[in-house]
Design an enzyme around this catalytic site. Structure first.
Site, PDB file in Angstrom:
ATOM      1  CG  HIS A  76      -1.914  -1.122   1.207  1.00  0.00           C
ATOM      2  ND1 HIS A  76      -2.754  -1.376   2.280  1.00  0.00           N
ATOM      3  CD2 HIS A  76      -2.184  -2.080   0.283  1.00  0.00           C
ATOM      4  CE1 HIS A  76      -3.499  -2.437   1.994  1.00  0.00           C
ATOM      5  NE2 HIS A  76      -3.163  -2.881   0.789  1.00  0.00           N
ATOM      6  CG  HIS A 233      -7.459  -3.108  -2.091  1.00  0.00           C
ATOM      7  ND1 HIS A 233      -6.915  -2.048  -1.391  1.00  0.00           N
ATOM      8  CD2 HIS A 233      -6.726  -4.207  -1.733  1.00  0.00           C
ATOM      9  CE1 HIS A 233      -5.922  -2.485  -0.638  1.00  0.00           C
ATOM     10  NE2 HIS A 233      -5.778  -3.789  -0.838  1.00  0.00           N
ATOM     11  CG  ASP A 237      -3.223  -5.213  -3.001  1.00  0.00           C
ATOM     12  OD1 ASP A 237      -2.853  -4.283  -2.252  1.00  0.00           O
ATOM     13  OD2 ASP A 237      -4.012  -6.105  -2.626  1.00  0.00           O
ATOM     14  CG  HIS A 260       0.087  -9.587  -2.413  1.00  0.00           C
ATOM     15  ND1 HIS A 260       0.197  -8.263  -2.773  1.00  0.00           N
ATOM     16  CD2 HIS A 260      -0.911  -9.643  -1.488  1.00  0.00           C
ATOM     17  CE1 HIS A 260      -0.684  -7.546  -2.092  1.00  0.00           C
ATOM     18  NE2 HIS A 260      -1.374  -8.368  -1.311  1.00  0.00           N
TER      19      HIS A 260
END
Length: 299
Positions: A76, A233, A237, A260
């Protein structure tokens, strides 16, 4: 963020909060850096460059490690640096995990803007994608291709009427998509919470720093900030993780159900396949801005 020159912050910044997964209180301090110093984390007297070479763990967040010293949940803040065009900064942290704050990049971005942004006397460099590249893991994939208009897109695929199969595209310097991404909060499903805590994660999670779904309902009293907030969001990321390449990308990136781990694999693949060239802003920014204007994108 399309900029001609490198940037840092004008003044030091102090931020306090709790770690999403550790639940520990943490103090974060950001300091200005000189040109070409890059983004670096400092913990336990160890300097950890914000580069994919130091990426360590990808379970529900992205962590960096050097000489056994770990810094967790960097995505973030990395996204906030991308959104504000910051290339050079030192980030000192007194605990292992960055503060989650409200679950988005909002407070990081606001703190950076409040401190002020310093333009440095050095050209900014961009990683310009030269040929198509992709990574695949089961039914998930990320692919990229050369493009004079940079786009980061994410498509979800949930059996959930709120999130469903929504797609969101972020175009750097496009005011509309920019304003609709850095405030998008992280999210989870209520049935995940028990599992996450059983494996030592989400100890600091709450309705104050995450959107929580139960079946087809949002448990947060205030609801969603955008109808597609979870997908936005995911793009946040993606942007934060891709900035671990060390340079902002110029090209078109599309992620289907990525996370991720896949984001990190994609960055490593870009490097392994030499799929991009590092170019100074003087070689790319005029073309970028012309193409933005021709496409009717307000910059």
């Amino acid at each position: 963020m399309i900029c001609q020159f490198q940037r840092t912050i004008k003044r030091p910044i102090s931020i306090e909060g709790i770690g999403l997964h550790t639940g520990k209180k943490v103090k974060l301090k950001l300091y200005p850096a000189k040109k070409n110093e890059g983004i670096n984390f400092i913990r336990k007297n160890t300097l950890i460059p914000a580069k994919i070479d130091y990426a360590h763990s990808f379970d529900y967040s992205t962590s960096l490690m050097k000489d056994g010293v770990v810094v967790k949940t960097v995505e973030h803040l990395m996204a906030a640096f991308y959104f504000t065009g910051i290339d050079n900064v030192f980030v000192e942290i007194d605990e292992e995990e960055l503060p989650i704050l409200d679950g988005s990049s909002k407070e990081f971005v606001e703190a950076i803007k409040k401190a002020g942004i310093e333009t440095l006397n050095e050209e900014k460099f961009y990683a310009v994608i030269e040929r198509p590249v992709q990574v695949i893991n089961g039914d998930k994939f990320i692919k990229a291709k050369p493009s004079s208009i940079t786009k980061f897109s994410y498509q979800a695929d949930y059996n959930n009427t709120i999130i469903g199969k929504k797609v969101f595209t972020y175009v750097p310097n496009d005011k509309k998509s920019y304003e609709g991404i850095f405030t998008a909060r992280t999210y989870c499903f209520l049935e995940e919470v028990e599992y996450l805590r059983s494996v030592g994660l989400a100890k600091g999670g709450s309705l104050k720093n995450a959107v929580v779904f139960h079946n087809d309902n949002v448990l947060n009293e205030e609801g969603l900030r955008f109808e597609d907030e979870p997908v936005r969001h995911k793009v946040l990321d993606l942007v934060g993780d891709l900035y671990l390449l060390g340079y902002p990308l110029v090209g078109e990136v599309f992620s289907f159900k990525g996370g991720h781990r896949l984001n990190a694999e994609f960055v490593k693949t870009l490097l392994k396949e030499n799929a991009f060239l590092i170019k100074p802003s003087s070689e790319v920014i005029k073309t970028i801005n012309e193409n933005y204007r021709n496409a009717g994108i307000k910059i």
